[in-house]
Motif scaffolding. Sequence first.
Motif, PDB file in Angstrom:
ATOM      1  N   GLN A 186       0.830  -1.215   0.000  1.00 40.85           N
ATOM      2  CA  GLN A 186       0.000   0.000   0.000  1.00 40.85           C
ATOM      3  C   GLN A 186       0.862   1.262   0.000  1.00 40.85           C
ATOM      4  O   GLN A 186       0.574   2.227  -0.707  1.00 40.85           O
ATOM      5  CB  GLN A 186      -0.881   0.035   1.248  1.00 40.85           C
ATOM      6  N   ARG A 187       1.905   1.248   0.815  1.00 46.29           N
ATOM      7  CA  ARG A 187       2.781   2.427   0.869  1.00 46.29           C
ATOM      8  C   ARG A 187       3.458   2.649  -0.467  1.00 46.29           C
ATOM      9  O   ARG A 187       3.606   3.774  -0.925  1.00 46.29           O
ATOM     10  CB  ARG A 187       3.872   2.263   1.937  1.00 46.29           C
ATOM     11  N   LEU A 188       3.895   1.542  -1.060  1.00 44.84           N
ATOM     12  CA  LEU A 188       4.607   1.679  -2.333  1.00 44.84           C
ATOM     13  C   LEU A 188       3.686   2.283  -3.383  1.00 44.84           C
ATOM     14  O   LEU A 188       4.090   3.152  -4.157  1.00 44.84           O
ATOM     15  CB  LEU A 188       5.149   0.323  -2.790  1.00 44.84           C
ATOM     16  N   GLU A 189       2.421   1.820  -3.386  1.00 38.54           N
ATOM     17  CA  GLU A 189       1.462   2.379  -4.348  1.00 38.54           C
ATOM     18  C   GLU A 189       1.264   3.876  -4.122  1.00 38.54           C
ATOM     19  O   GLU A 189       1.083   4.640  -5.068  1.00 38.54           O
ATOM     20  CB  GLU A 189       0.109   1.664  -4.236  1.00 38.54           C
ATOM     21  N   ALA A 190       1.308   4.268  -2.855  1.00 37.28           N
ATOM     22  CA  ALA A 190       1.103   5.687  -2.529  1.00 37.28           C
ATOM     23  C   ALA A 190       2.377   6.514  -2.752  1.00 37.28           C
ATOM     24  O   ALA A 190       2.392   7.722  -2.522  1.00 37.28           O
ATOM     25  CB  ALA A 190       0.648   5.823  -1.084  1.00 37.28           C
ATOM     26  N   GLY A 191       3.454   5.837  -3.190  1.00 37.48           N
ATOM     27  CA  GLY A 191       4.704   6.563  -3.422  1.00 37.48           C
ATOM     28  C   GLY A 191       5.422   6.936  -2.132  1.00 37.48           C
ATOM     29  O   GLY A 191       6.198   7.891  -2.099  1.00 37.48           O
ATOM     30  N   GLU A 192       5.172   6.168  -1.062  1.00 34.50           N
ATOM     31  CA  GLU A 192       5.824   6.452   0.216  1.00 34.50           C
ATOM     32  C   GLU A 192       6.859   5.376   0.542  1.00 34.50           C
ATOM     33  O   GLU A 192       6.928   4.348  -0.120  1.00 34.50           O
ATOM     34  CB  GLU A 192       4.759   6.544   1.313  1.00 34.50           C
ATOM     35  N   GLN A 193       7.656   5.657   1.602  1.00 36.00           N
ATOM     36  CA  GLN A 193       8.697   4.699   1.981  1.00 36.00           C
ATOM     37  C   GLN A 193       8.231   3.789   3.116  1.00 36.00           C
ATOM     38  O   GLN A 193       7.426   4.204   3.952  1.00 36.00           O
ATOM     39  CB  GLN A 193       9.950   5.433   2.469  1.00 36.00           C
TER      40      GLN A 193
END
Length: 731
Positions: A415-422
Amino acid sequence: MIDPSFFDEGALVAVLTTQPLDRALDYKAPEGGCHLGAFVEVPLGPRKVLGVVWGPGKGDYDYAKVRSVLRVLDVAPMRSEMRRFLEKAAAYTLTPMPAMLRLATRAPGLGDPPSMRKVYRRGPDEPDRMTDARRRVLEFLAEYGDLSFTLKELAGLSGVTSSVIKGLVKQGAVAEEDSPRDLPFAPLDPNLPGKELTEDQDRAATHVAEAVRAGTYGTTLLRGVTGSGKTEVYLEAVAACLSAGRQALVLLPEIALTAEFLKRVEVRFGARPAEWHSGATMTERRRIWRMIGQGQAQLVIGARSALFLPYQNLGLIVVDEEHDTSYKQEDGVLYNARDMAVLRASLLGAQVVLSSATPSLESWANAESGKYTRLDLEARFGPAVLPTMKTIDMRAETLPSDRWVSDTLKRAVDQRLEAGEQAMLFLNRRGYAPITLCRACGHQVGCDQCDARMVEHRFLKRLMCHQCGETKPMPAVCPSCGAEDRMAPVGPGVERLGEEAVKLFPDARVAVLSSDMYGSARALKAEIEGIAAGGADVVIGTQLVAKGHNFPNLTLVGVIDADLGLQGSDLRAAERTFQLMRQVAGRAGRAEKPGTAMLQTFQPEHPVIRAILAGDEEGFWRAEAAEREAAGVPPYGRMAGIILSGPDAAQVFDAANALARNAVPLARVGAQVFGPAPAPIARIRGRHRVRLLVKAGKGVALQSAIAQWVSQLRLKGDMRLAVDIDPQSFY
Ligand code: ADP
Ligand code: ZN
């Protein structure tokens, strides 16, 4: 009138040297006399050794045979406050004085004349022929009046090659001079504006700044969640200290902290402070040591040994992350830098600020009892809020034995990766796998020198012992049964977790952060900065990443094994786990985006795990304090660890038994001895280790009793005895 702090030529002086002798030796003061506290070179047998004039000589030796001090070194004499500090620290830690003096002189070549370098400035003559390049150099120098530059600086700043400058030197238009390398530090400006503080921060900052201005001793525990602005607050105390014309010291637990930190200090005060750590060059160390003694370095950012520098006028010591275990020196002199900071400040009339998101139980208790002032910062600065904490019950997850990231955690990372977060995966284990096992016979590869398993470091292509550092290649056949190709890694280290992450998140950029994977501290710093700037999507790290770094885009922290620290019998296991988990979780959601921390655990109902989840700090500390008080252990009782070691196991045990039987000096003060027992790591570097534990009531003068007790023992051969007052870890 006789000046008691000066000795005329020929007068007897007692000189403490860095050599392992049990007393200061008498010498005659040299030609020209010497001051009390002077750093001197004295003859000892055939050698010349470093020493400090500690007082008048004893005179119990034939005067005619007493040798003379060879020379007085060209550095500021050791101040009486520093001498007292070393004596008290030695008495507290039961360390011989020469070893303390070695700590205080950790800068090579102290007595050497300062090394020189060439510098360049405007000379008296004009060049015979003017060229564009020459004109640029001369105009540049004219602009800076009387300043001088190194060749590289001057060439770079005026945009010419160094041969142009050399040409001008020949003509007398530029003067070449020798100048000492040990330059003073650029002055810091405490009056530059700091950040505008919130009400909470301002109250705390005003309090510590006023305490510093009062010029008396006091200790403040500054407690606030990660990101609440503790650093901003104590930098105000530093500013007040510099404004008052006194020196300040900020102790940091890990050198990896400093890259980001130094930049902040530089912005706040307009110039770089002195940096004291093991990575500093010899020349730089000597420069810092001298400049501090001369009052030409106002602020030192340093590792624990910076506490032993010869400050001329120290007004403030900040101990950042005061709970950190690396403040306890575990080899050589056994001291806790936090406690020694308090000791040094109390002798000086200086202030101490202990800063932490998760204070040690010791400091918490000192604040409770009113010994320390306690200041709390409740909220994170700005929009950042504390991460949401969750557990993942690993009993309900079905993972194959070579995987460590649960499906629940994997989904959260996705989910974080999809949101462009680390996202960060935390595992406090260096290397690839903690165990290397033969699948044919069950043999585990151990260290030849220590009672420890060898840890595979695939990155280095070696097996390594984390106790002694010994490495060996991965065996192709089992060293025990000879089976071929049956050696297999068991369990995860960060390197292996990195492999798993690459498979689970094929499109993500995965970075593994572990201290042993970078050639230098500098390379590691660069990597951390790169990651903070968005250079990775999934960060995998050990304890190192739990400390102080800011990753603005990081919104999820997954703790692979939250139970890891709860195993073992360490007195501080619960405290450590609580602190570490809170620190790690604190990495998430430092900027605008809220963060989540997920703890993988097989025992979600464990009281420590529940306390971490509930975030009920005061409750946790109170429960922990009650338990320790009931058991009579620190900080509610006193403890000391005695380790006897030697090459022969039976001999070591015999000596330890003899000690345990003759504990009259301890019994006299009501202290008890436990053991001997094999130390938790029973062999290191080929030496067998046996441990005794001493427990006593809080008010007991434990050190003198222990000193008397252990002095009964005559150590035979290669046997050694180490006393650890207030042991932090039991190994
Ligand atoms: P801590 O030391 O408690 O972890 P910091 O002092 O590092 O907290 O603050 C966390 C972040 O918030 C830093 O980037 C800091 O510059 C910023 N910050 C804190 N207080 C302020 C403030 N009053 N004004 C602007 N920025 C602040
Ligand atoms: Zn070893």
